[in-house]
Design an enzyme around this catalytic site. Structure first.
Site, PDB file in Angstrom:
ATOM      1  N   GLU B  64       0.558  -1.251   0.110  1.00  0.00           N
ATOM      2  CA  GLU B  64       0.081  -0.064   0.003  1.00  0.00           C
ATOM      3  C   GLU B  64       0.644   1.324  -0.049  1.00  0.00           C
ATOM      4  OE1 GLU B  64      -0.334  -2.528   2.118  1.00  0.00           O
ATOM      5  OE2 GLU B  64      -2.048  -3.346   1.537  1.00  0.00           O
ATOM      6  N   PHE B  89      -5.972   0.395   5.724  1.00  0.00           N
ATOM      7  CA  PHE B  89      -4.609   0.449   4.739  1.00  0.00           C
ATOM      8  C   PHE B  89      -4.513   1.613   3.976  1.00  0.00           C
ATOM      9  CE2 PHE B  89      -5.938  -4.163   4.903  1.00  0.00           C
ATOM     10  CZ  PHE B  89      -5.479  -4.458   6.141  1.00  0.00           C
ATOM     11  N   ARG B 173     -18.232  -0.948   0.508  1.00  0.00           N
ATOM     12  CA  ARG B 173     -18.305  -1.631  -0.865  1.00  0.00           C
ATOM     13  C   ARG B 173     -19.505  -2.434  -1.130  1.00  0.00           C
ATOM     14  NH1 ARG B 173     -14.884  -6.726  -0.320  1.00  0.00           N
ATOM     15  NH2 ARG B 173     -15.345  -6.563   1.783  1.00  0.00           N
TER      16      ARG B 173
HETATM   17  C1  LIG Z   1      -1.648  -4.745   4.961  1.00  0.00           C
HETATM   18  C2  LIG Z   1      -2.686  -5.471   4.118  1.00  0.00           C
HETATM   19  N1  LIG Z   1      -3.088  -5.410   2.850  1.00  0.00           N
HETATM   20  C3  LIG Z   1      -4.120  -6.165   2.423  1.00  0.00           C
HETATM   21  C4  LIG Z   1      -4.734  -6.992   3.159  1.00  0.00           C
HETATM   22  C5  LIG Z   1      -5.953  -7.828   2.513  1.00  0.00           C
HETATM   23  N2  LIG Z   1      -5.659  -9.380   2.223  1.00  0.00           N
HETATM   24  C6  LIG Z   1      -5.721 -10.352   3.154  1.00  0.00           C
HETATM   25  S1  LIG Z   1      -5.083 -11.766   2.396  1.00  0.00           S
HETATM   26  C7  LIG Z   1      -4.467 -11.104   1.363  1.00  0.00           C
HETATM   27  C8  LIG Z   1      -3.472 -12.089   0.234  1.00  0.00           C
HETATM   28  C9  LIG Z   1      -2.515 -12.457   1.196  1.00  0.00           C
HETATM   29  O1  LIG Z   1      -1.767 -13.255   0.259  1.00  0.00           O
HETATM   30  P1  LIG Z   1      -0.611 -14.568   0.962  1.00  0.00           P
HETATM   31  O2  LIG Z   1       0.192 -13.820   1.797  1.00  0.00           O
HETATM   32  O3  LIG Z   1      -0.122 -15.089  -0.081  1.00  0.00           O
HETATM   33  O4  LIG Z   1      -1.531 -15.180   1.775  1.00  0.00           O
HETATM   34  P2  LIG Z   1      -2.273 -17.012   1.316  1.00  0.00           P
HETATM   35  O5  LIG Z   1      -2.102 -17.324  -0.021  1.00  0.00           O
HETATM   36  O6  LIG Z   1      -1.290 -17.814   2.445  1.00  0.00           O
HETATM   37  O7  LIG Z   1      -3.546 -16.823   1.896  1.00  0.00           O
HETATM   38  C10 LIG Z   1      -4.705  -9.657   1.164  1.00  0.00           C
HETATM   39  C11 LIG Z   1      -4.367  -8.845  -0.050  1.00  0.00           C
HETATM   40  C12 LIG Z   1      -4.369  -7.269   4.317  1.00  0.00           C
HETATM   41  N3  LIG Z   1      -4.839  -8.293   5.307  1.00  0.00           N
HETATM   42  N4  LIG Z   1      -3.308  -6.466   5.074  1.00  0.00           N
END
Ligand SMILES: Cc1ncc(C[n+]2csc(CCOP(=O)(O)OP(=O)(O)O)c2C)c(N)n1
Ligand SMILES: [Mg+2]
Lengths: 283, 319
Positions: B64, B89, B173
């Site tokens: 972000e 965020f 949303r």
């Molecule tokens: C700072 C932040 N930005 C965005 C999010 C929203 N978000 C939650 S999970 C995710 C994707 C995470 O991917 P990954 O780390 O690969 O997790 P996994 O594949 O193990 O679920 C996002 C963008 C968040 N929780 N925190």
């Protein structure tokens, strides 16, 4: 680890998957993919490596677990319930008003949770801080940090990694869940991570890569990690998002699933199979 | 000119759909409009823009702070950047980048912080933002908006596209109740008196507007006349309107899905105090507490953000 021990961990993984699936089924939605891909590492930690006491979650000499990819909280809650931190029935209250199990881990609310996470990236510094404090105290316990591969997009992870490596915090064991997917798709398409293992090596970590679906491989790697004395350590877990259930592994978007009729059937089928496995193992 | 919608039910369209469709409409006319995402394109539906306007969609991954810096800086080359992420965020996590690379450096950045306050619902306390207005209000030249419905949101997106500077738009949303008639237009820095009244002045914004109107209607039946203002531009604030409409009222109430510290309530209090108004003010909102997990309805109750709570506050004062 002998075969019997491995089988015990496999049963533990199965039990955790059952609770996870029941929990999400009841809620009708949830972060399934990333919860599933950490089941084996969680069972290996809670079943073998983590120094912990469910009856005394705040035990001063415990090892710490930081789930930096906090959205996989449901996976961790399943592990805590199966390992005796609280009644399994409580899992049914996930995300309900007044619950002790919010979607993202909260150290004030839940027994067994050491780190409040959910804002991706921040848990890496929590692990670094714990590791540094323990080092100052000359304490011997470990900090296990589980971080997502998508999460590695966050600059904060690399700030924490530099700190951990620079200070040779070898008691912070960094576990990267490389399930190759994040929220909007495959990591290579979103923001190419290139070779994560090579990156960690370049950042100064003693880095191993193992099959994150194999309790044996994970356990062996942790054993090896504990032998490293003057360097930061990292284990890259080669995993599958939705791990353990082909139906969900193949689902195009399995990050946060809103169950439809077909999904419920797949969940029921998977629970049945897992329970058969647990029964056959005589556990 | 705006008009109230005759249909007061839930809009068919989700707010995120309006956001995306409006951006696509703008992209059709202006190649320089860009939509940035930080791996929440599934949540915002911005990812769909990749199919319609591939050159105008930028996937940043989960970064972000970097997104803010990159997006704001594209405006140096005449681009019109919109970024999306969840409101925590889009505010707490990137406050310094928005401050410096955005506002201070006089770049342009349009921020969509989604699911503010109790709209975070199942995402829980870690994702709840009761302080985004507070943070952004305190940065010079940043403008802060909380549109009440799809009509206002669409107008706002089109309006900021033609303006320079940093604009923060906090919006749910999901679908919200209809407030305005299709095609209504508004003015930045101008509040809207959406219900006339003589006893009490009730100022609100965003997802609580329908709740406020309902409370006013019910209070009318009890003989208490409540004027309602939709203060969708929190900054710049319509001071003139506040000063004019508070005259003759027995009570002013602010009602917001935000901490009572440095949100709408504080902004209104400043105007009233500066003018030495002497009229009692009740600030309704989140009483300096953290968020928590639960359904939207549960949280509305928990934090005292229902029409019943408004009625109670007004009754207690008026009795
Ligand atoms: C700072 C932040 N930005 C965005 C999010 C929203 N978000 C939650 S999970 C995710 C994707 C995470 O991917 P990954 O780390 O690969 O997790 P996994 O594949 O193990 O679920 C996002 C963008 C968040 N929780 N925190
Ligand atoms: Mg991943």
């Amino acid at each position: 680890m002998d075969t019997e021990e491995v089988n015990e961990l496999k049963v533990l993984s199965a039990k955790m998957r059952v609770e996870l699936l029941k929990m999400l089924k009841r809620r009708t939605y949830g972060h399934l993919g990333g919860s599933m891909s950490i089941i084996e590492v969680l069972s290996t930690l809670y079943g073998k490596h983590l120094k912990h006491d469910p009856l005394n979650p705040n035990w001063d000499d415990r090892d710490y677990l930081v789930l930096s990819k906090g959205h996989s909280g449901p996976g961790l809650y399943a592990a805590l319930a199966v390992n005796g931190y609280f009644e399994k029935e409580i899992l049914g209250s996930l995300n309900e008003g007044g619950t002790s199990l919010p979607s993202h881990p909260d150290r004030i609310l839940t027994p067994g949770i050491d780190a409040t996470t959910g804002s991706l990236g921040q848990g890496t510094s929590v692990a670094a801080g714990l590791g540094y404090a323990l080092r100052l105290e000359k304490a011997s316990q470990y900090v296990y940090l589980i971080v997502g591969d998508g999460e590695l997009n966050e600059g904060q992870c690399w700030e924490a990694f530099q700190f951990i490596a620079h200070n040779k915090l070898n008691h912070v064991i960094v576990l990267i869940d490389e399930n190759k997917r994040q929220l909007d798709g495959f990591t290579v398409d979103i923001l190419n991570p290139f070779d994560i293992q090579e990156k960690m090596i370049a950042f100064g970590f003693h880095t191993m890569k193992v099959d994150g679906g194999s309790e044996l491989e994970i356990s062996n790697a942790i054993d090896e990690a504990k032998k490293i004395e003057d360097q930061a350590v990292c284990i890259v877990l080669d995993t599958v998002k939705g791990q353990g259930i082909p139906y969900f592994e193949e689902m195009v978007d399995n990050h946060s699933v809103k169950f439809c009729e077909q999904d419920y059937q797949a969940v029921d089928h998977a629970i049945q199979k897992l329970q058969d496995f647990i029964q056959k193992a005589g556990a | 000119m705006w008009e109230l919608s005759k249909d007061t039910g839930l809009a068919e369209k989700e707010m995120r759909v309006t956001f995306r469709e409006t951006l696509e409409c703008l992209m059709g006319e202006n190649k320089k409009v860009l939509a940035f995402e930080a791996d929440l394109g599934g949540a915002s539906h911005f990812a769909k823009i990749k199919a319609t306007y591939p050159d105008n969609f930028v996937q940043m991954g989960i970064s972000e702070a970097n997104m803010v810096g990159v997006a704001a800086t594209t405006s140096m080359r005449g681009f019109v950047p919109f970024i999306h992420t969840f409101s925590p965020f889009a505010s707490r996590r990137v406050a310094d980048q928005v401050y410096l690379t955005g506002a201070y450096a006089q770049n342009t950045l349009n921020i969509f912080g989604s699911d503010p306050g109790i709209c975070a619902a199942a995402n829980g306390g870690t994702h709840t933002t009761f302080e985004d207005i507070a943070l952004y209000r305190a940065i010079p030249e940043v403008q802060v908006f909380a549109p009440a419905d799809n009509v206002q949101l669409e107008w706002l997106i089109k309006e900021v596209t033609n303006r320079k500077g940093v604009h923060y738009i906090r919006a749910n949303r999901k679908a919200v109740s209809r407030i305005y008639q299709e095609g209504s237009t508004f003015e930045i820095g101008k509040g809207n008196v959406i219900r006339q009244g003589t006893d009490v002045l009730l100022l609100t914004m965003g997802v609580l507007v329908r709740e406020a109107l309902d409370a006013a209607e019910e209070l009318e039946k009890e003989g208490i006349s409540v004027e309602v203002i939709d203060m969708f531009t929190i900054k710049p604030l319509d001071k003139e309107l506040i000063l004019r409409e508070m005259r003759g009222k027995k009570l002013v109430v602010t009602f917001e899905n935000h901490n009572i510290i440095n949100g709408l309530g504080s902004a209104v209090a400043e105007v009233m105090a500066d003018a030495g108004s002497g009229i009692p003010l009740k600030r309704m909102g989140v009483m300096d507490r953290f968020g928590q997990v639960g359904s939207f309805d549960f949280l509305k109750e928990e934090y005292g953000l229902t029409k019943a709570h408004v009625k109670h506050v007004v009754y207690e004062f008026m009795k």
